[in-house]
Motif scaffolding. Sequence first.
Motif, PDB file in Angstrom:
ATOM      1  N   GLY A  65       0.818  -1.211   0.000  1.00  0.00           N
ATOM      2  CA  GLY A  65       0.000   0.000   0.000  1.00  0.00           C
ATOM      3  C   GLY A  65       0.850   1.258   0.000  1.00  0.00           C
ATOM      4  N   PHE A  66       1.978   1.228   0.714  1.00  0.00           N
ATOM      5  CA  PHE A  66       2.919   2.359   0.674  1.00  0.00           C
ATOM      6  C   PHE A  66       3.366   2.629  -0.755  1.00  0.00           C
ATOM      7  CE2 PHE A  66       4.050   1.734   5.304  1.00  0.00           C
ATOM      8  CZ  PHE A  66       3.749   3.026   5.686  1.00  0.00           C
ATOM      9  N   GLY A  67       3.742   1.552  -1.458  1.00  0.00           N
ATOM     10  CA  GLY A  67       4.217   1.715  -2.816  1.00  0.00           C
ATOM     11  C   GLY A  67       3.149   2.255  -3.752  1.00  0.00           C
ATOM     12  N   PHE A  68       1.937   1.733  -3.614  1.00  0.00           N
ATOM     13  CA  PHE A  68       0.850   2.142  -4.508  1.00  0.00           C
ATOM     14  C   PHE A  68       0.451   3.594  -4.282  1.00  0.00           C
ATOM     15  CE2 PHE A  68      -3.830   2.288  -5.356  1.00  0.00           C
ATOM     16  CZ  PHE A  68      -3.743   2.187  -6.742  1.00  0.00           C
ATOM     17  N   THR A  69       0.322   4.007  -3.026  1.00  0.00           N
ATOM     18  CA  THR A  69      -0.123   5.376  -2.741  1.00  0.00           C
ATOM     19  C   THR A  69       0.986   6.399  -2.949  1.00  0.00           C
ATOM     20  OG1 THR A  69       0.364   5.023  -0.385  1.00  0.00           O
ATOM     21  CG2 THR A  69      -1.902   4.641  -1.117  1.00  0.00           C
ATOM     22  N   GLY A  70       2.224   6.017  -2.674  1.00  0.00           N
ATOM     23  CA  GLY A  70       3.326   6.964  -2.843  1.00  0.00           C
ATOM     24  C   GLY A  70       3.681   7.229  -4.291  1.00  0.00           C
ATOM     25  N   TYR A  71       3.340   6.293  -5.175  1.00  0.00           N
ATOM     26  CA  TYR A  71       3.706   6.425  -6.584  1.00  0.00           C
ATOM     27  C   TYR A  71       3.060   7.643  -7.232  1.00  0.00           C
ATOM     28  CZ  TYR A  71       5.175   4.532 -11.128  1.00  0.00           C
ATOM     29  OH  TYR A  71       5.791   4.348 -12.339  1.00  0.00           O
ATOM     30  N   LEU A  72       1.873   8.029  -6.765  1.00  0.00           N
ATOM     31  CA  LEU A  72       1.137   9.142  -7.366  1.00  0.00           C
ATOM     32  C   LEU A  72       1.683  10.505  -6.958  1.00  0.00           C
ATOM     33  CD1 LEU A  72      -1.374  10.168  -8.988  1.00  0.00           C
ATOM     34  CD2 LEU A  72      -2.647  10.068  -6.822  1.00  0.00           C
ATOM     35  N   LEU A  73       2.333  10.592  -5.809  1.00  0.00           N
ATOM     36  CA  LEU A  73       2.618  11.887  -5.198  1.00  0.00           C
ATOM     37  C   LEU A  73       3.481  12.838  -6.028  1.00  0.00           C
ATOM     38  CD1 LEU A  73       3.003  10.884  -1.436  1.00  0.00           C
ATOM     39  CD2 LEU A  73       0.949  11.444  -2.759  1.00  0.00           C
ATOM     40  N   PRO A  74       4.436  12.365  -6.843  1.00  0.00           N
ATOM     41  CA  PRO A  74       5.163  13.333  -7.697  1.00  0.00           C
ATOM     42  C   PRO A  74       4.260  14.044  -8.698  1.00  0.00           C
ATOM     43  CG  PRO A  74       6.419  11.311  -7.495  1.00  0.00           C
ATOM     44  CD  PRO A  74       5.078  11.034  -6.881  1.00  0.00           C
ATOM     45  N   TRP A  75       3.099  13.446  -8.981  1.00  0.00           N
ATOM     46  CA  TRP A  75       2.079  14.072  -9.838  1.00  0.00           C
ATOM     47  C   TRP A  75       2.614  14.389 -11.233  1.00  0.00           C
ATOM     48  CZ3 TRP A  75      -2.779  13.469  -9.235  1.00  0.00           C
ATOM     49  CH2 TRP A  75      -3.725  14.308  -9.819  1.00  0.00           C
ATOM     50  N   ASP A  76       3.373  13.435 -11.805  1.00  0.00           N
ATOM     51  CA  ASP A  76       3.774  13.578 -13.199  1.00  0.00           C
ATOM     52  C   ASP A  76       2.953  12.615 -14.054  1.00  0.00           C
ATOM     53  OD1 ASP A  76       4.846  11.141 -12.553  1.00  0.00           O
ATOM     54  OD2 ASP A  76       6.907  11.626 -13.074  1.00  0.00           O
ATOM     55  N   GLN A  77       3.206  12.623 -15.357  1.00  0.00           N
ATOM     56  CA  GLN A  77       2.407  11.816 -16.274  1.00  0.00           C
ATOM     57  C   GLN A  77       2.499  10.329 -15.950  1.00  0.00           C
ATOM     58  OE1 GLN A  77       0.065  13.400 -17.754  1.00  0.00           O
ATOM     59  NE2 GLN A  77       0.641  13.337 -19.916  1.00  0.00           N
ATOM     60  N   PRO A 126      -9.859  10.693 -11.751  1.00  0.00           N
ATOM     61  CA  PRO A 126      -8.733  11.127 -10.910  1.00  0.00           C
ATOM     62  C   PRO A 126      -8.509  12.629 -11.000  1.00  0.00           C
ATOM     63  CG  PRO A 126      -8.154   9.192 -12.222  1.00  0.00           C
ATOM     64  CD  PRO A 126      -9.464   9.696 -12.757  1.00  0.00           C
ATOM     65  N   GLY A 127      -8.195  13.229  -9.872  1.00  0.00           N
ATOM     66  CA  GLY A 127      -7.954  14.666  -9.848  1.00  0.00           C
ATOM     67  C   GLY A 127      -7.378  15.097  -8.526  1.00  0.00           C
ATOM     68  N   ALA A 128      -7.672  16.324  -8.131  1.00  0.00           N
ATOM     69  CA  ALA A 128      -7.104  16.898  -6.908  1.00  0.00           C
ATOM     70  C   ALA A 128      -7.465  16.079  -5.672  1.00  0.00           C
ATOM     71  CB  ALA A 128      -7.590  18.337  -6.748  1.00  0.00           C
ATOM     72  N   GLN A 129      -8.705  15.588  -5.609  1.00  0.00           N
ATOM     73  CA  GLN A 129      -9.130  14.786  -4.458  1.00  0.00           C
ATOM     74  C   GLN A 129      -8.357  13.470  -4.390  1.00  0.00           C
ATOM     75  OE1 GLN A 129     -11.281  15.092  -1.784  1.00  0.00           O
ATOM     76  NE2 GLN A 129     -11.291  17.262  -2.298  1.00  0.00           N
ATOM     77  N   THR A 130      -8.042  12.906  -5.551  1.00  0.00           N
ATOM     78  CA  THR A 130      -7.264  11.667  -5.581  1.00  0.00           C
ATOM     79  C   THR A 130      -5.908  11.871  -4.934  1.00  0.00           C
ATOM     80  OG1 THR A 130      -8.313  11.243  -7.724  1.00  0.00           O
ATOM     81  CG2 THR A 130      -6.541   9.765  -7.061  1.00  0.00           C
ATOM     82  N   LEU A 131      -5.230  12.937  -5.349  1.00  0.00           N
ATOM     83  CA  LEU A 131      -3.912  13.239  -4.793  1.00  0.00           C
ATOM     84  C   LEU A 131      -3.999  13.464  -3.290  1.00  0.00           C
ATOM     85  CD1 LEU A 131      -0.905  13.905  -5.213  1.00  0.00           C
ATOM     86  CD2 LEU A 131      -1.588  16.271  -5.657  1.00  0.00           C
ATOM     87  N   SER A 132      -4.999  14.220  -2.851  1.00  0.00           N
ATOM     88  CA  SER A 132      -5.155  14.522  -1.437  1.00  0.00           C
ATOM     89  C   SER A 132      -5.372  13.249  -0.625  1.00  0.00           C
ATOM     90  CB  SER A 132      -6.326  15.484  -1.240  1.00  0.00           C
ATOM     91  OG  SER A 132      -6.550  15.727   0.134  1.00  0.00           O
ATOM     92  N   ARG A 133      -6.223  12.361  -1.140  1.00  0.00           N
ATOM     93  CA  ARG A 133      -6.517  11.127  -0.395  1.00  0.00           C
ATOM     94  C   ARG A 133      -5.321  10.180  -0.374  1.00  0.00           C
ATOM     95  NH1 ARG A 133     -12.951   9.860  -1.029  1.00  0.00           N
ATOM     96  NH2 ARG A 133     -13.612  12.026  -0.743  1.00  0.00           N
ATOM     97  N   PHE A 134      -4.631  10.079  -1.492  1.00  0.00           N
ATOM     98  CA  PHE A 134      -3.435   9.221  -1.516  1.00  0.00           C
ATOM     99  C   PHE A 134      -2.384   9.755  -0.559  1.00  0.00           C
ATOM    100  CE2 PHE A 134      -5.446   6.956  -4.688  1.00  0.00           C
ATOM    101  CZ  PHE A 134      -4.648   5.990  -5.273  1.00  0.00           C
ATOM    102  N   PHE A 135      -2.252  11.077  -0.472  1.00  0.00           N
ATOM    103  CA  PHE A 135      -1.275  11.676   0.437  1.00  0.00           C
ATOM    104  C   PHE A 135      -1.613  11.349   1.893  1.00  0.00           C
ATOM    105  CE2 PHE A 135       0.073  15.282   3.110  1.00  0.00           C
ATOM    106  CZ  PHE A 135       1.439  15.248   2.873  1.00  0.00           C
ATOM    107  N   VAL A 136      -2.867  11.500   2.273  1.00  0.00           N
ATOM    108  CA  VAL A 136      -3.286  11.210   3.646  1.00  0.00           C
ATOM    109  C   VAL A 136      -3.070   9.735   3.978  1.00  0.00           C
ATOM    110  CG1 VAL A 136      -5.271  11.087   5.203  1.00  0.00           C
ATOM    111  CG2 VAL A 136      -4.933  13.113   3.775  1.00  0.00           C
ATOM    112  N   ILE A 137      -3.442   8.873   3.039  1.00  0.00           N
ATOM    113  CA  ILE A 137      -3.255   7.433   3.264  1.00  0.00           C
ATOM    114  C   ILE A 137      -1.771   7.117   3.417  1.00  0.00           C
ATOM    115  CG2 ILE A 137      -3.506   5.148   2.231  1.00  0.00           C
ATOM    116  CD1 ILE A 137      -6.068   6.192   0.877  1.00  0.00           C
ATOM    117  N   HIS A 138      -0.951   7.748   2.571  1.00  0.00           N
ATOM    118  CA  HIS A 138       0.478   7.417   2.534  1.00  0.00           C
ATOM    119  C   HIS A 138       1.239   7.914   3.753  1.00  0.00           C
ATOM    120  CE1 HIS A 138       4.190   6.283   0.484  1.00  0.00           C
ATOM    121  NE2 HIS A 138       4.710   7.445   0.856  1.00  0.00           N
TER     122      HIS A 138
END
Length: 359
Positions: free
Chosen positions: A131-143, A176-188
Amino acid sequence: MLDKIYNWIDERIDLKTLQAKLLNEPMAGGARFAYVFGSILLFIFALQVVTGILLMFYYAPTADHAWESTKYIMEEVEYGWFILSYHLWGSSAMVVILTLHMSQVYLWGAYKKPREMVWLVGLVLFTIVLGFGFTGYLLPWDQRSYWATTVGVEIVDKVPFIGDFLGRFLRGGSVPGAQTLSRFFVIHVIILPLAFMAIAGLHVFLFRKAGPAGPFKGTNKELRNKLEYFFPAQVYKDIVVIALVFVVICGLAVYWPHEILDQASPEASDLDPEPEWYFLFLFQLLRDPALSFLFYGEFGELLGAIIIPAVFMLLLVALPFIDRNPERNLFKRPIAVSAWVVVMVSIVVLTIRAFQFRE
């Protein structure tokens, strides 16, 4: 002066007893390098927390600033590129070490009575690390991270009954959008670290309660006759291997630093989305031409993405209750060993083919 301070604290919280419980753990069969995995995992997690906190001083978890803040960390913050790269390689190291540790427990038969609970809690830890790997992968927010996460959440959508709810919860909406990033960040950075610390504490407690299984070779009497304690013999071996792991992760961070792509965009992209390397085998299972006859169509995707991983995890959960034979000798358990070889070889082959598809 220090002796007086120590004695003052000891008088109130009994430091000597606590020290004895932490360091005087008997090691069945004596101290050995085969026992280092737990200490390595705790060390890597501690460094992940430290590097994660350092990154959070500069990272902005919003769709407008996540990519810019990541780029700022890599290009402007002193040694920011190294801290970020170390953090990313550290997550991979946790997966590798935990896989080796679980393989050792499986091959040694250390999941058997009376250590069933230790095994089950360990499976929960393994899930959290993924779960760490899956949620952290999004955080750089690149393509790359955006589209890989989009595909990952679409797979979650396919889970029967609860998939739609889970997918919408992770996305924070229909796309996916701003809420996705926010939720992944909190989870991570909040939910998973707290869960890891709690479950890891329970794992250590259960392990100390059941006692170390020791190597599969040798009778119980022979193992008891060769008895050493965690301190100093095992601590020395742990420190040696931890130092080696630290050097390896640092080397990977220096020679293969993280590269950030263009900022995430929901517009169509010609980029071929891929997850982190430790999820590649599952990704390749679905797209490999040699296996297309098995995973064709909607049911095929459900079979490869959901049913097979779910059945595999359920088998791991049921393992201590299916295999009740007290025999732990590796060479007297051909079915168990053969199953491990088949799974490991399949994962390695699929991962290699996934890298070949990139070329």
